[in-house]
Design a protein around this motif. Structure first.
Motif, short mmCIF file in Angstrom:
data_model
loop_
_atom_site.label_atom_id
_atom_site.label_comp_id
_atom_site.label_asym_id
_atom_site.label_seq_id
_atom_site.Cartn_x
_atom_site.Cartn_y
_atom_site.Cartn_z
N ALA A 9 0.84 -1.20 0.00
CA ALA A 9 0.00 0.00 0.00
C ALA A 9 0.87 1.24 0.00
O ALA A 9 0.61 2.20 -0.75
N MET A 10 1.94 1.22 0.82
CA MET A 10 2.83 2.38 0.86
C MET A 10 3.53 2.56 -0.48
O MET A 10 3.69 3.69 -0.96
N LEU A 11 3.93 1.45 -1.10
CA LEU A 11 4.55 1.53 -2.43
C LEU A 11 3.60 2.19 -3.42
O LEU A 11 4.00 3.04 -4.22
N PHE A 12 2.34 1.80 -3.36
CA PHE A 12 1.34 2.35 -4.27
C PHE A 12 1.20 3.86 -4.07
O PHE A 12 1.20 4.63 -5.03
N VAL A 13 1.11 4.26 -2.77
CA VAL A 13 0.94 5.68 -2.48
C VAL A 13 2.14 6.47 -3.00
O VAL A 13 1.98 7.52 -3.65
N VAL A 14 3.36 5.94 -2.77
CA VAL A 14 4.56 6.66 -3.23
C VAL A 14 4.57 6.76 -4.75
O VAL A 14 4.88 7.81 -5.32
N ALA A 32 11.70 8.70 -4.93
CA ALA A 32 12.17 7.49 -5.61
C ALA A 32 13.12 6.71 -4.71
O ALA A 32 13.10 5.48 -4.69
N GLY A 33 13.95 7.45 -3.93
CA GLY A 33 14.81 6.77 -2.97
C GLY A 33 13.99 6.02 -1.93
O GLY A 33 14.27 4.86 -1.61
N ALA A 34 12.94 6.70 -1.42
CA ALA A 34 12.07 6.04 -0.43
C ALA A 34 11.39 4.83 -1.06
O ALA A 34 11.24 3.79 -0.41
N TYR A 35 11.00 4.97 -2.32
CA TYR A 35 10.32 3.87 -3.02
C TYR A 35 11.22 2.63 -3.09
O TYR A 35 10.79 1.52 -2.79
N SER A 36 12.50 2.85 -3.43
CA SER A 36 13.34 1.66 -3.60
C SER A 36 13.71 1.08 -2.24
O SER A 36 13.87 -0.15 -2.13
N LEU A 37 13.81 1.91 -1.19
CA LEU A 37 14.03 1.35 0.14
C LEU A 37 12.85 0.48 0.55
O LEU A 37 13.01 -0.62 1.08
N LEU A 38 11.63 0.99 0.27
CA LEU A 38 10.42 0.23 0.61
C LEU A 38 10.38 -1.09 -0.14
O LEU A 38 10.12 -2.15 0.44
N GLU A 89 18.77 -3.94 -4.86
CA GLU A 89 17.81 -2.84 -4.96
C GLU A 89 18.20 -1.69 -4.04
O GLU A 89 18.16 -0.52 -4.44
N ALA A 90 18.62 -2.02 -2.82
CA ALA A 90 18.99 -0.97 -1.88
C ALA A 90 20.23 -0.23 -2.37
O ALA A 90 20.28 1.00 -2.33
N ALA A 91 21.22 -0.98 -2.86
CA ALA A 91 22.47 -0.34 -3.27
C ALA A 91 22.28 0.48 -4.53
O ALA A 91 22.72 1.63 -4.62
N VAL A 92 21.60 -0.10 -5.53
CA VAL A 92 21.45 0.59 -6.81
C VAL A 92 20.32 1.60 -6.75
O VAL A 92 20.47 2.76 -7.11
N GLY A 93 19.14 1.16 -6.26
CA GLY A 93 17.97 2.02 -6.30
C GLY A 93 18.08 3.21 -5.37
O GLY A 93 17.88 4.35 -5.78
N ALA A 94 18.42 2.94 -4.11
CA ALA A 94 18.43 4.04 -3.14
C ALA A 94 19.76 4.77 -3.15
O ALA A 94 19.80 5.97 -2.92
#
Lengths: 194, 97
Positions: free
Chosen positions: A14-19, A36-42, A59-64
């Motif tokens: 749900a949080m992913l969807f909201v972001v 987008a940083g918060a999204y990839s951490l989530l 995902e954490a290393a590359v995305g965030a």
């Protein structure tokens, strides 16, 4: 999957969807990069819940990490806000999206359930790996064992290729003092023109 | 006990997310995303124990590191508009301004 884990899944999704919706609606590029940083951490946390720790690691290393820095660097070259455009309701794109989504959801019906023992991935060679990995390598995570032990030379080759590519990119772009002296005049003239 | 703290952390995550979405200024958003990352680290640590597999606690350390580095990068970007400025002040041939 028990109730607690599914509740966590629902909350995270749900949080992913909201972001994701917020990223689409926002116009300030800086806020979008932060979200987008918060999204990839989530999503990395969600991967951990699904027991895919190696994916979560990447995902954490590359995305965030990396992509936040890259996006901010790209923002230096453009304006700070996206162009505000009037929302036009395209019927055909909407229909295509809905149709593609429906087809994808229909395709997931055929997929085996999460952790299904009778699925193709778990019944042939996979079962052999699961049985022997502890005795062969002593690595607790099977994916890590396959990646770093069974096909270790392959991974070593991949790492060499990626390292060479990274060195080539650094040589082409130039970092540190060299690019700093080249960049400082350009940055100043841009600031004056504003 | 751990379940309760997981729930509390999830609610805290949702509240921080709310601040990140509607924070009046940009700095509220930066701060909110930073504390969002911190809470993700905590949630990750909790989730390991909640699901009975605390083997991957070191992943939380990686998250903490990434969060720290990303926040430094963002703040550096806000202050200097560039990543290529060293944080240590030193005399350069062409001074700023």
């Amino acid at each position: 999957m028990d109730l607690g884990t599914s509740l966590i899944n629902v909350a995270l999704l749900a949080m992913l969807f909201v972001v994701a919706v917020a990223i689409i609606r926002m116009r300030s590029l800086f806020a979008i990069v932060m979200l987008a940083g918060a999204y990839s951490l989530l999503s990395a946390t969600w991967f951990v819940v699904l027991d895919a720790v190696d994916v979560a690691f990447t995902e954490a290393a590359v995305g965030a990490g990396i992509s936040t820095a890259l996006m901010l660097g790209a923002m230096l070259l453009t304006s700070r806000t996206a162009k505000s455009e009037r929302a036009i309701l395209g019927v055909v794109p909407f229909l295509v999206c809905v149709l593609t989504g429906a087809v994808l959801i229909y395709a997931t019906i055929d997929l085996p359930a999460l952790g299904d023992a009778a699925s193709a991935a778990n019944s042939h060679v996979g079962a052999q790996y699961l049985e022997r990995v502890q005795a062969d390598t002593g690595v607790p995570n099977v994916v890590t064992a396959v990646l770093a032990s069974y096909r270790g030379f392959d991974t070593l080759g991949e790492t060499c290729v990626i390292f060479a590519a990274g060195v080539a990119v650094v040589l082409l772009l130039g970092f540190g003092e060299r690019s700093l002296s080249a960049r400082s005049d350009k940055g100043r003239s841009r600031k004056e023109s504003k | 006990m751990i379940g309760v703290s997981v729930i509390a952390l999830t609610i805290a995550l949702a509240l921080t997310l709310l601040r990140a979405l509607m924070g009046p200024t940009l700095y509220d958003q930066v701060l909110a995303v930073n504390s969002f990352g911190t809470k993700t680290v905590l949630l990750l640590g909790m989730l390991g124990f909640f699901m009975g597999r605390p083997d991957f606690l070191d992943l939380a350390i990686l998250y903490a590191l990434i969060n720290f580095v990303a926040t430094i990068a963002v703040l550096k970007f806000v202050r200097y508009r560039s990543f290529q400025v060293t944080l240590v002040r030193k005399d350069r041939k062409k001074g700023e301004g």
